[in-house]
Design a protein around this motif. Structure first.
Motif, short mmCIF file in Angstrom:
data_model
loop_
_atom_site.label_atom_id
_atom_site.label_comp_id
_atom_site.label_asym_id
_atom_site.label_seq_id
_atom_site.Cartn_x
_atom_site.Cartn_y
_atom_site.Cartn_z
N GLU A 1 72.15 40.68 24.50
CA GLU A 1 73.00 40.14 23.43
C GLU A 1 73.52 41.27 22.54
OE1 GLU A 1 71.96 37.89 19.36
OE2 GLU A 1 71.44 36.73 21.14
N LEU B 1 67.57 39.51 24.26
CA LEU B 1 68.12 40.02 23.00
C LEU B 1 68.81 41.36 23.22
CD1 LEU B 1 65.31 39.09 20.46
CD2 LEU B 1 67.71 38.41 20.30
N GLN C 1 64.82 41.29 15.24
CA GLN C 1 64.12 40.25 16.01
C GLN C 1 63.45 40.87 17.24
OE1 GLN C 1 66.63 36.94 17.03
NE2 GLN C 1 64.95 35.77 17.98
N SER D 1 69.56 41.10 15.18
CA SER D 1 69.08 40.98 16.56
C SER D 1 68.06 42.08 16.88
CB SER D 1 70.26 41.07 17.54
OG SER D 1 71.13 39.97 17.38
#
Length: 235
Positions: free
Chosen positions: A64, A61, A24, A21
């Motif tokens: 998350e 993100l 990303q 993550s």
């Protein structure tokens, strides 16, 4: 024994997901830096608008990563090295989100200078942005690999970013004094340079977190380059 092995494997999988993550997030932040600068140099409103809109993906993100890191700590109760890495991931996600915000801030300037003529110092900004983008890329690679030496190398590049900022700052001041019609555009470019300088600072902050996560030791104190009017152009 089987249960313990299963727990370790599950923890490793959760940690890999955190790393993925953050990678990303980093990719999106790098793209935002490059795209916001291209939009600025080319007065490309469409690209600027896309950078501004895509910042929401980085924010999502980060949320998350935060949820997953907190859950990982609560469920797996990691110790020592593992706990350092989870906490580092949590902090790094927040810093990368802030880097994305700075790229978004640059994109917002495109609308404000759309009809301004080019100023000399503007030519320095793409190279400054390139170095910053590489710092962000390399420091996240260092995190993924737990490579403290690569993290140290990122910190060493921060001086080049500071030097660019100081050079741009002085040159823009000269432009403002020479012709009052330059003041508005030069001020916007000063904000852009400051946002890039802040990104470099944040990359070095991540490097220090990576170093600590990998070694359990704090990185040696660095001598910060002279930052002229450090907070005048933050925005």
């Amino acid at each position: 024994m089987g249960t313990s092995a299963h727990t370790v494997k599950a923890f490793d999988q959760d940690l890999d997901q955190l790393r993925a993550s953050i990678a990303q997030m980093g990719g999106l932040a790098e793209a935002a830096i490059a795209d916001s600068m291209r939009a600025l140099m080319q007065r490309d409103i469409e690209t600027a608008n896309r950078v501004i809109a895509d910042d929401r993906k980085i924010d999502a993100l980060e949320a998350e990563v935060e949820r997953n890191a907190v859950q990982l700590i609560a469920l797996r109760a990691p110790m020592a090295d593992d706990l350092r890495e989870v906490v580092a991931a949590l902090k790094i996600a927040g810093v990368v989100e802030r880097i994305g915000d700075y790229a978004k801030n640059i994109a917002k300037r495109v609308h404000l200078i759309e009809h301004s003529r080019d100023l000399g110092p503007m030519a320095l900004l793409p190279e400054m942005a390139r170095i910053v983008g590489e710092m962000v890329h390399n420091v996240l690679d260092a995190f993924a690999a737990r490579d403290f030496a690569k993290a140290e190398a990122v910190c060493e590049r921060d001086q080049a970013v500071d030097n660019f900022y100081n050079s741009i700052f002085r040159t823009l001041l000269t432009f403002m004094m020479e012709n009052s019609q330059n003041i508005t555009a030069a001020t916007h470019l000063l904000f852009v340079a400051k946002n890039l300088e802040r990104m470099g600072d944040h990359a070095t902050n991540v490097a220090e977190m990576v170093y600590f996560a990998a070694t359990g030791q704090h990185m040696a104190e660095r001598t910060k380059g002279g930052d002229m009017a450090s907070d005048q152009a933050d925005g």
